[in-house]
Design a protein around this motif. Structure first.
Motif, PDB file in Angstrom:
ATOM      1  N   THR A  49       0.840  -1.197   0.000  1.00 58.82           N
ATOM      2  CA  THR A  49       0.000   0.000   0.000  1.00 58.82           C
ATOM      3  C   THR A  49       0.873   1.244   0.000  1.00 58.82           C
ATOM      4  O   THR A  49       2.016   1.236   0.469  1.00 58.82           O
ATOM      5  CB  THR A  49      -0.910   0.046   1.241  1.00 58.82           C
ATOM      6  N   ASP A  50       0.299   2.307  -0.532  1.00 57.15           N
ATOM      7  CA  ASP A  50       0.906   3.638  -0.501  1.00 57.15           C
ATOM      8  C   ASP A  50      -0.157   4.553   0.105  1.00 57.15           C
ATOM      9  O   ASP A  50      -1.162   4.854  -0.539  1.00 57.15           O
ATOM     10  CB  ASP A  50       1.282   4.079  -1.909  1.00 57.15           C
ATOM     11  N   GLU A  51       0.068   4.933   1.356  1.00 59.36           N
ATOM     12  CA  GLU A  51      -0.910   5.722   2.113  1.00 59.36           C
ATOM     13  C   GLU A  51      -0.406   7.152   2.264  1.00 59.36           C
ATOM     14  O   GLU A  51       0.737   7.382   2.608  1.00 59.36           O
ATOM     15  CB  GLU A  51      -1.083   5.084   3.494  1.00 59.36           C
ATOM     16  N   ARG A  52      -1.316   8.099   2.006  1.00 56.94           N
ATOM     17  CA  ARG A  52      -1.029   9.506   2.293  1.00 56.94           C
ATOM     18  C   ARG A  52      -2.045   9.963   3.317  1.00 56.94           C
ATOM     19  O   ARG A  52      -3.239   9.711   3.164  1.00 56.94           O
ATOM     20  CB  ARG A  52      -1.108  10.328   1.017  1.00 56.94           C
ATOM     21  N   MET A  53      -1.538  10.623   4.360  1.00 57.01           N
ATOM     22  CA  MET A  53      -2.448  11.045   5.428  1.00 57.01           C
ATOM     23  C   MET A  53      -1.932  12.295   6.121  1.00 57.01           C
ATOM     24  O   MET A  53      -0.777  12.672   5.963  1.00 57.01           O
ATOM     25  CB  MET A  53      -2.631   9.915   6.444  1.00 57.01           C
ATOM     26  N   ARG A  54      -2.846  12.885   6.895  1.00 60.05           N
ATOM     27  CA  ARG A  54      -2.501  14.027   7.741  1.00 60.05           C
ATOM     28  C   ARG A  54      -2.886  13.658   9.164  1.00 60.05           C
ATOM     29  O   ARG A  54      -3.954  13.122   9.410  1.00 60.05           O
ATOM     30  CB  ARG A  54      -3.244  15.280   7.301  1.00 60.05           C
ATOM     31  N   PHE A  55      -1.975  13.958  10.092  1.00 55.30           N
ATOM     32  CA  PHE A  55      -2.234  13.703  11.506  1.00 55.30           C
ATOM     33  C   PHE A  55      -1.572  14.819  12.296  1.00 55.30           C
ATOM     34  O   PHE A  55      -0.393  15.116  12.082  1.00 55.30           O
ATOM     35  CB  PHE A  55      -1.677  12.336  11.935  1.00 55.30           C
ATOM     36  N   ALA A  56      -2.335  15.437  13.178  1.00 55.95           N
ATOM     37  CA  ALA A  56      -1.836  16.525  14.025  1.00 55.95           C
ATOM     38  C   ALA A  56      -1.180  17.622  13.188  1.00 55.95           C
ATOM     39  O   ALA A  56      -0.138  18.160  13.553  1.00 55.95           O
ATOM     40  CB  ALA A  56      -0.879  15.979  15.080  1.00 55.95           C
ATOM     41  N   GLY A  57      -1.791  17.931  12.043  1.00 55.83           N
ATOM     42  CA  GLY A  57      -1.322  19.024  11.212  1.00 55.83           C
ATOM     43  C   GLY A  57      -0.116  18.712  10.352  1.00 55.83           C
ATOM     44  O   GLY A  57       0.415  19.597   9.682  1.00 55.83           O
TER      45      GLY A  57
END
Length: 143
Positions: A49-57
């Motif tokens: 998998t190739d995951e793009r995410m945002r966490f805590a800015g």
């Protein structure tokens, strides 16, 4: 190491819920902060998998791999790049139209984040509980 887990009961057949839980391409529909998830194919040992995410800015890009599938409707995963993490997703039938989903994750903070581990743990737990609630809403709402 931060370990978190949540369970949620869903009023839908286990097979229907498994179809969503085991479809990485649907993660952005129910996992907060995930902006894109590109699996290399259907769920199987070795699927990447190739995951793009945002966490805590902050933006993150994580590579991952499915390590085990089964027995039963369960699989384990781990990251191969980005944040060091691993986890398990399990769907357990509770009857013909009801099941329980368990989402488990461990994260290994690095650098300065290690100092913030207690706060990060609480944030991650809250996010995972929200993910479980969004999954329930998505599946119970239907297509």
């Amino acid at each position: 190491m931060i370990g978190i887990a949540v369970e949620v009961a869903i009023t839908r057949p286990a097979a229907q819920v498994w179809n969503v839980v085991a479809d990485y391409a649907r993660d952005p529909e129910w996992r907060r902060g995930v902006t894109a998830m590109e699996p290399s194919g259907p769920l199987a040992v070795g699927t990447t998998t190739d995951e793009r995410m945002r966490f805590a800015g902050k933006g993150y890009r994580n590579g991952g791999v499915v390590e085990t599938v089964g027995p039963g409707p369960t699989f384990t995963w781990r990251t191969t790049s980005g944040v060091t993490a691993a986890g398990r997703r399990t769907v357990e039938a509770l009857g013909p139209d009801r099941c329980r989903v368990r989402l488990e994750t461990t994260v290994e903070p690095s650098g300065f984040e290690r100092l913030l581990a207690p706060v990060l743990g609480r944030l991650l737990q809250r996010n995972l509980a929200g993910d479980a609630a969004r999954l329930r809403e998505l599946v119970e709402r239907g297509p």
